[in-house]
Design an enzyme around this catalytic site. Structure first.
Site, short mmCIF file in Angstrom:
data_model
loop_
_atom_site.label_atom_id
_atom_site.label_comp_id
_atom_site.label_asym_id
_atom_site.label_seq_id
_atom_site.Cartn_x
_atom_site.Cartn_y
_atom_site.Cartn_z
N GLN A 107 5.32 -23.95 13.00
CA GLN A 107 5.10 -22.50 13.26
C GLN A 107 6.13 -22.29 14.40
O GLN A 107 6.12 -21.13 14.84
CB GLN A 107 3.96 -22.16 13.64
CG GLN A 107 2.79 -22.15 12.54
CD GLN A 107 3.09 -20.94 11.40
OE1 GLN A 107 3.58 -20.07 11.62
NE2 GLN A 107 2.47 -21.25 10.25
N HIS A 132 -3.25 -27.91 12.39
CA HIS A 132 -3.41 -27.68 10.94
C HIS A 132 -4.10 -28.98 10.11
O HIS A 132 -3.82 -29.99 10.79
CB HIS A 132 -2.12 -27.44 10.57
CG HIS A 132 -1.89 -26.86 8.95
ND1 HIS A 132 -1.75 -27.75 8.14
CD2 HIS A 132 -1.54 -25.78 8.79
CE1 HIS A 132 -1.46 -27.06 6.92
NE2 HIS A 132 -1.45 -25.72 7.30
N CYS A 180 -6.26 -23.35 6.87
CA CYS A 180 -5.99 -24.88 6.80
C CYS A 180 -6.28 -25.44 8.21
O CYS A 180 -5.51 -26.21 8.77
CB CYS A 180 -4.69 -25.22 6.49
SG CYS A 180 -4.11 -24.86 4.76
N LYS A 221 9.10 -21.67 6.03
CA LYS A 221 8.76 -20.60 6.94
C LYS A 221 9.85 -20.15 7.92
O LYS A 221 9.68 -19.16 8.69
CB LYS A 221 7.63 -21.47 7.99
CG LYS A 221 6.44 -21.55 7.08
CD LYS A 221 5.36 -22.27 8.06
CE LYS A 221 4.16 -22.98 7.33
NZ LYS A 221 3.60 -22.45 6.72
N ASP A 271 4.16 -31.03 15.92
CA ASP A 271 4.22 -30.24 14.61
C ASP A 271 4.99 -28.88 14.92
O ASP A 271 4.39 -27.79 15.54
CB ASP A 271 2.67 -30.02 14.08
CG ASP A 271 2.54 -29.13 12.92
OD1 ASP A 271 3.59 -28.36 12.66
OD2 ASP A 271 1.71 -28.63 12.33
#
Lengths: 409, 147
Positions: A201, A121, A364, A224, A198
């Protein structure tokens, strides 16, 4: 709780959009919020809104307990060793920027390498581009396999003893693929590099154990995972956070302030300058309680099932291309696709007329779009409140989209 | 909203411009203006080249990637400004901007031609940026050129 019972807890889902019942398939962008979270925010503002860590008064104590209680919930949720390793930030972007700006600038110099992957991302690309420019370090990219996955062989070849930082997403927001970050962390450590994950998600969808992953930093966002916007987390190993300088300076984060010199509070507060996101943290705590009540294993299984069902049903639509691994067992609930001869914006507009919310664009991830050789894609993403019925509606909507565009041409 | 409402967006003439874009390509001549513009939120991009002679847009071509609305709008825009004075081209861009905002617009003596087919975009707020990309590029190029 089954998906239907869970759905009842999300008031926003009970509405019509453009004359059709809302089918929300954009949770990878932001998830919806259950009543528990909405009520926690409401209760905070109605009953104990106050600044933290300073008030001697009762409300101040309640707010501090709420805020610090949320930190403990986060610690347990990701299995960090101590609350000193859990820093509240504005979100994944701020978390990753903090690592790049603080650890990166202090530890990189010419000849050093930063390794990221092609699927990252923008928030896990640009902070590293900037720190590479500032320090003279080299930014390297882990290549992707034909299906969009990362091979450990490539990781071994790309990560060298010159590599100081490896930063990879655990779950791709486009391909849905679950990356072997634990194994990549081991390769990074063998070469003397630190591993940044990261988790934007992954934290909402998988059981995350930062000690098991043995990552050095882990970043994720509340919004999220059923929590409010504007708050996220940076997990870092204590010995690394201790040697790092804060990025923001001001109130809250200081120990002693002199005319020309100041000292910082201990961890984690030295990284939390300014009045913190108190309501946000309390809301995130409520979201974690909710996710624990549902059970992350249950949620993960539900999403795998939906991803497999979606991929099976969507592949019956003629002219539809699905990106990423075909094997649903290595996927989270994200299915990115294109419909032949129809631009993804047009797909999204026609689906919206049917009450179906999907994302269209580059998500993104412009370097990944380039790798896929497309300018944009459409994406359906699922969460615990989605059902097979939602996917049936999506598939019916896609068939209609195709028909509509073949009619107007 | 039913599919009938979609018909106000995807008009036949728009689809015709999307499938058969007019003035597709790049002007290679010396002195041509080149403007690159992106829509960073969605990945649409356009490269617009224009030739301005004696205060008139004598030629215009575009290259780009994007949805039916952005590409058809670019096609219609190039068609509409060719042969117009710079002043009229900019005036047309203002009229188009008003049209997208759903405002009353002043047609005056400028013939809008195919462009009027894009009126329906105003009812789809998420798509207005798609339609205005080429026009913004045109306005930017002509404004910079006249400075």
């Amino acid at each position: 709780m089954n998906a239907r019972e869970i759905r009842e807890l999300f008031p926003i889902l009970n509405q019509e959009v453009n004359g059709n019942p809302l089918v929300y398939l954009d949770s990878a962008a932001t998830s919806q919020k259950p009543v528990q979270v909405i009520e926690a925010l409401d209760k905070y503002y109605r009953e104990y809104n106050s600044n933290v860590h300073r008030g001697v008064h009762t409300l101040g104590t309640r707010a501090t307990d709420g805020y610090e209680g949320a930190r403990e919930k986060v610690r347990k949720f990701i299995n960090a060793k101590s609350i000193q390793e859990v820093i509240f930030t504005r979100g994944t972007t701020t978390s990753l920027n903090t690592v790049a700006a603080s650890y990166g600038r202090a530890n990189l110099s010419e000849g050093d390498e930063i390794v990221i992957s092609y699927m990252e991302h923008h928030s896990n690309i640009i902070p590293w581009q900037q720190v590479a420019k500032a320090t003279g370090a080299t930014l390297k990219y882990l290549p992707l396999q034909g299906d969009g996955s990362i091979s450990l062989e490539d990781a071994k070849n790309t990560i060298t003893t010159n590599t100081k930082i490896v930063s990879v997403m655990q779950v791709s927001n486009v391909l849905g693929v679950i990356n072997p970050v634990k194994e990549i962390a081991r390769i990074a450590h063998e070469n003397g590099a630190i591993m940044v994950v990261d988790g934007a998600q992954s934290a909402p969808h998988l059981n995350v154990d930062v000690q098991d992953l043995d990552c050095d930093f882990f970043a994720f966002s509340s919004h999220k995972m059923c929590g409010p916007t504007g708050i996220g987390v940076l997990y870092g190993k204590k010995h690394l956070l201790e040697q790092m300088e804060p990025v923001e300076f001001g109130g809250e984060m200081i120990d002693f302030v002199g005319l020309y010199e100041s000292t910082w509070k201990e961890l984690p507060w030295k990284f939390e300058g300014g009045t913190p996101i108190i309501a946000g943290a309390i809301g995130l705590g409520a979201a974690i309680d909710f996710l624990n009540e549902v059970g992350m294993e249950h949620l993960e299984a539900h999403e795998h099932k939906l991803a497999a069902y979606a991929m099976e049903k969507m592949s019956t639509v003629e002219g539809l291309t699905i990106y990423g691994p075909k094997d649903a067992s290595n996927r989270a609930g994200v299915v990115t696709f294109n419909l032949e001869d129809v631009h993804p914006h047009d797909v999204a507009t026609v689906l919206d007329a049917e009450g179906i919310a999907v994302r269209a664009g580059h998500h993104c991830a412009q370097p990944l779009m380039k790798w896929l050789n497309v300018s944009a894609t459409a994406r359906a993403s699922f969460y615990l409140y989605n059902t097979e019925d939602d996917i049936d509606k999506l598939v019916a909507g896609l068939v209609k989209t195709k028909e509509y565009f073949s009619d107007v041409f | 909203m039913s599919f009938n409402n979609l018909d106000t967006l995807y008009r036949q003439v728009i689809m015709d411009h999307y499938k058969n874009p007019r003035n597709k390509g790049i002007l290679e001549e010396d002195g041509s203006l080149t403007i690159n513009m992106n829509n960073p939120t969605c990945g649409d991009r356009i490269q617009l080249t224009m030739k301005v002679e004696d205060g008139k847009v004598s030629d215009a071509k575009f290259e780009g990637e994007g949805c039916s609305i952005s590409m058809s709008s670019a096609s219609m825009m190039t068609q509409a400004i060719k042969g117009r004075t710079v002043e009229d081209a900019i005036k047309l861009s203002k009229i188009f901007s008003d049209m997208m905002l759903g405002k009353e617009y002043d047609e005056e003596d400028l013939d809008l031609g195919d462009i009027e087919a894009l009126q329906g975009v105003a009812k789809f707020p998420a798509r207005i940026k798609c339609a205005t990309l080429a026009w913004k590029a045109m306005e930017k190029g002509l404004n910079e050129d006249s400075q």
